[in-house]
Design a protein around this motif. Structure first.
Motif, PDB file in Angstrom:
ATOM      1  N   UNK A   8       0.420  -1.422   0.097  1.00 23.45           N
ATOM      2  CA  UNK A   8      -0.453   0.478   0.061  1.00 23.45           C
ATOM      3  C   UNK A   8       1.022   1.434   0.064  1.00 23.45           C
ATOM      4  N   UNK A  12       0.882   4.579  -2.952  1.00 26.93           N
ATOM      5  CA  UNK A  12       1.252   5.764  -2.722  1.00 26.93           C
ATOM      6  C   UNK A  12       1.991   6.547  -3.427  1.00 26.93           C
ATOM      7  N   UNK A  40      -6.709  -2.340  -3.786  1.00 27.97           N
ATOM      8  CA  UNK A  40      -6.428  -1.324  -2.860  1.00 27.97           C
ATOM      9  C   UNK A  40      -5.602   0.245  -4.526  1.00 27.97           C
ATOM     10  N   UNK A  43      -8.660   1.458  -6.231  1.00 26.79           N
ATOM     11  CA  UNK A  43      -9.474   2.598  -5.523  1.00 26.79           C
ATOM     12  C   UNK A  43      -8.475   3.833  -5.154  1.00 26.79           C
ATOM     13  N   UNK A  44      -6.999   3.945  -5.488  1.00 27.92           N
ATOM     14  CA  UNK A  44      -6.782   4.935  -5.071  1.00 27.92           C
ATOM     15  C   UNK A  44      -6.864   5.459  -6.106  1.00 27.92           C
ATOM     16  N   UNK A  47     -10.237   7.335  -6.222  1.00 29.53           N
ATOM     17  CA  UNK A  47     -10.126   8.529  -6.032  1.00 29.53           C
ATOM     18  C   UNK A  47      -9.433   9.461  -5.758  1.00 29.53           C
ATOM     19  N   UNK A  54     -14.121  16.709  -7.627  1.00 30.37           N
ATOM     20  CA  UNK A  54     -14.375  17.674  -6.817  1.00 30.37           C
ATOM     21  C   UNK A  54     -13.418  19.382  -6.873  1.00 30.37           C
TER      22      UNK A  54
ATOM     23  N   UNK B 143     -18.053  11.774   0.683  1.00 33.14           N
ATOM     24  CA  UNK B 143     -16.747  11.715   0.501  1.00 33.14           C
ATOM     25  C   UNK B 143     -16.355  13.076   1.177  1.00 33.14           C
ATOM     26  N   UNK B 144     -17.428  13.783   1.552  1.00 37.49           N
ATOM     27  CA  UNK B 144     -16.935  15.511   1.975  1.00 37.49           C
ATOM     28  C   UNK B 144     -16.507  14.783   3.641  1.00 37.49           C
ATOM     29  N   UNK B 147     -13.141  13.296   3.675  1.00 36.44           N
ATOM     30  CA  UNK B 147     -12.279  14.963   3.726  1.00 36.44           C
ATOM     31  C   UNK B 147     -11.762  15.469   5.179  1.00 36.44           C
ATOM     32  N   UNK B 158      -3.032  16.638   2.077  1.00 38.81           N
ATOM     33  CA  UNK B 158      -4.162  16.121   1.424  1.00 38.81           C
ATOM     34  C   UNK B 158      -4.464  16.692   0.304  1.00 38.81           C
ATOM     35  N   UNK B 186       1.329  11.620   2.791  1.00 36.86           N
ATOM     36  CA  UNK B 186       0.226  11.392   1.317  1.00 36.86           C
ATOM     37  C   UNK B 186      -0.034   9.509   1.742  1.00 36.86           C
ATOM     38  N   UNK B 187       0.341   8.863   1.908  1.00 36.16           N
ATOM     39  CA  UNK B 187       0.005   7.648   2.402  1.00 36.16           C
ATOM     40  C   UNK B 187      -0.860   7.203   2.642  1.00 36.16           C
ATOM     41  N   UNK B 190      -4.513   8.223   2.079  1.00 32.44           N
ATOM     42  CA  UNK B 190      -4.985   7.640   0.953  1.00 32.44           C
ATOM     43  C   UNK B 190      -5.606   6.623   1.774  1.00 32.44           C
ATOM     44  N   UNK B 191      -4.884   6.193   2.687  1.00 37.99           N
ATOM     45  CA  UNK B 191      -5.193   4.753   3.109  1.00 37.99           C
ATOM     46  C   UNK B 191      -6.268   4.904   4.170  1.00 37.99           C
ATOM     47  N   UNK B 193      -8.185   7.598   4.107  1.00 39.18           N
ATOM     48  CA  UNK B 193      -9.701   8.089   3.126  1.00 39.18           C
ATOM     49  C   UNK B 193     -10.161   7.134   2.232  1.00 39.18           C
ATOM     50  N   UNK B 194      -9.885   5.767   2.077  1.00 40.49           N
ATOM     51  CA  UNK B 194     -10.133   4.297   1.166  1.00 40.49           C
ATOM     52  C   UNK B 194     -10.764   4.310   2.152  1.00 40.49           C
ATOM     53  N   UNK B 197     -14.114   5.967   2.732  1.00 43.27           N
ATOM     54  CA  UNK B 197     -14.772   5.483   1.322  1.00 43.27           C
ATOM     55  C   UNK B 197     -15.583   4.136   1.395  1.00 43.27           C
ATOM     56  N   UNK B 198     -15.263   3.288   1.728  1.00 49.55           N
ATOM     57  CA  UNK B 198     -15.621   2.036   1.607  1.00 49.55           C
ATOM     58  C   UNK B 198     -16.187   1.923   2.542  1.00 49.55           C
TER      59      UNK B 198
END
Lengths: 71, 209
Positions: A8, A12, A40, A43-44, A47, A54, B143-144, B147, B158, B186-187, B190-191, B193-194, B197-198
């Protein structure tokens, strides 16, 4: 061998910089065997597309706002 | 049909462009949410939103419709936020970046077992059609919210990267952090946020929130 957690991180990283050859090979090898990490990675990318939409103001696509709450 | 005079927060000229006051107010609310998410400063956000709307209306002769207006105004707003952040970069302290706490990092670690493999629950499975979902208000609400739930410093990095389109090099320079630190942030964003969302959207049948 990379484990899922490390993969993961690589997924990224590849959005930030070109992967080194070794990383590319390790990533591809892992993804071939791991549906979770393949998903994964997909999905990144989703996003990032969502984020772009957005940023372009497309989040407000619906014409009818329910408008509860704040006056 | 006559339009009533628009709300005082909205420039009067709006009604002259064939945009209803209601549409403009709703657009303004969306922009404000946007700007606040990035700036975390209500006053500055309101200023930038107001300036952006006025700038757009001053040059409004080429609007083809409201979707064009939205896209255009958001582009203006984004540029103003970028300028604002560049000017304000001196005031960002390093401590504000390491203050997100370790709790949530531990929770991210818990997605994996001791060998670093996905645990069964959080292991990603395919999401339902994102393009279709992006047409719904519900999707964007989730989504919002997701975030918003990023820890502040992480969310800022991010958003600079993915919303404002800064390259990570510039983020590092502006915030005075190393490239690898930036990538780690950033990683994690993303982890997180994903995962959010999931839970909120990607797995409707098992939704619990």
């Amino acid at each position: 061998m990379l484990n899922c957690k490390e993969v993961t991180e690589v997924c990224s990283a590849e959005m930030e910089r070109p992967l080194r050859l070794g990383e590319q090979v390790s990533l591809r090898t892992h993804l071939m065997m791991c549906t979770g990490c393949s998903e994964y990675r997909r999905q990144l990318k989703t996003l990032r597309q969502v984020m772009q939409a957005y940023a372009e103001g497309k989040a407000i696509a619906d014409d009818v706002a329910p408008g509860p709450g704040s006056a | 049909m006559q339009n009533p005079p628009p709300d005082s927060a909205v420039p009067l000229s709006a009604s002259m462009q064939g945009i209803s006051a209601e549409a403009l107010l709703s657009l303004r609310a969306d922009m404000l949410r946007f700007a606040q998410l990035q700036l975390r400063n209500t006053e500055a956000a309101e200023d930038l939103v107001q300036e952006s709307i006025e700038a757009a209306l001053r040059k409004s002769s080429s609007f083809a419709g409201q979707s064009t207006l939205k896209t255009w105004v958001f582009a203006i707003l984004r540029n103003r936020i970028i300028d604002h952040l560049r000017q304000a970069s001196r005031t960002v302290t390093l401590s504000s970046l390491v203050d997100d706490g370790e709790d949530w990092e531990e929770r991210l670690d818990a997605l994996f077992n001791e060998r670093g493999a996905w645990r069964d629950g959080p292991r990603p499975v395919a999401w339902p059609n994102p393009e279709e979902s992006m047409q719904t208000r519900q999707f964007w609400a989730v989504f919002e919210t997701c975030l918003d739930h990023l820890p502040p410093a992480t969310g800022k990095v991010f958003m600079m990267r993915e919303f404002l389109g800064f390259e990570s090099d510039e983020i590092c320079a502006q915030l005075g952090i190393t490239t690898s630190n930036c990538h780690v942030i950033l990683h994690r964003a993303r982890l997180k946020l994903r995962g959010c969302m999931d839970t909120g959207w990607g797995r409707p049948e098992g939704s619990t929130c």
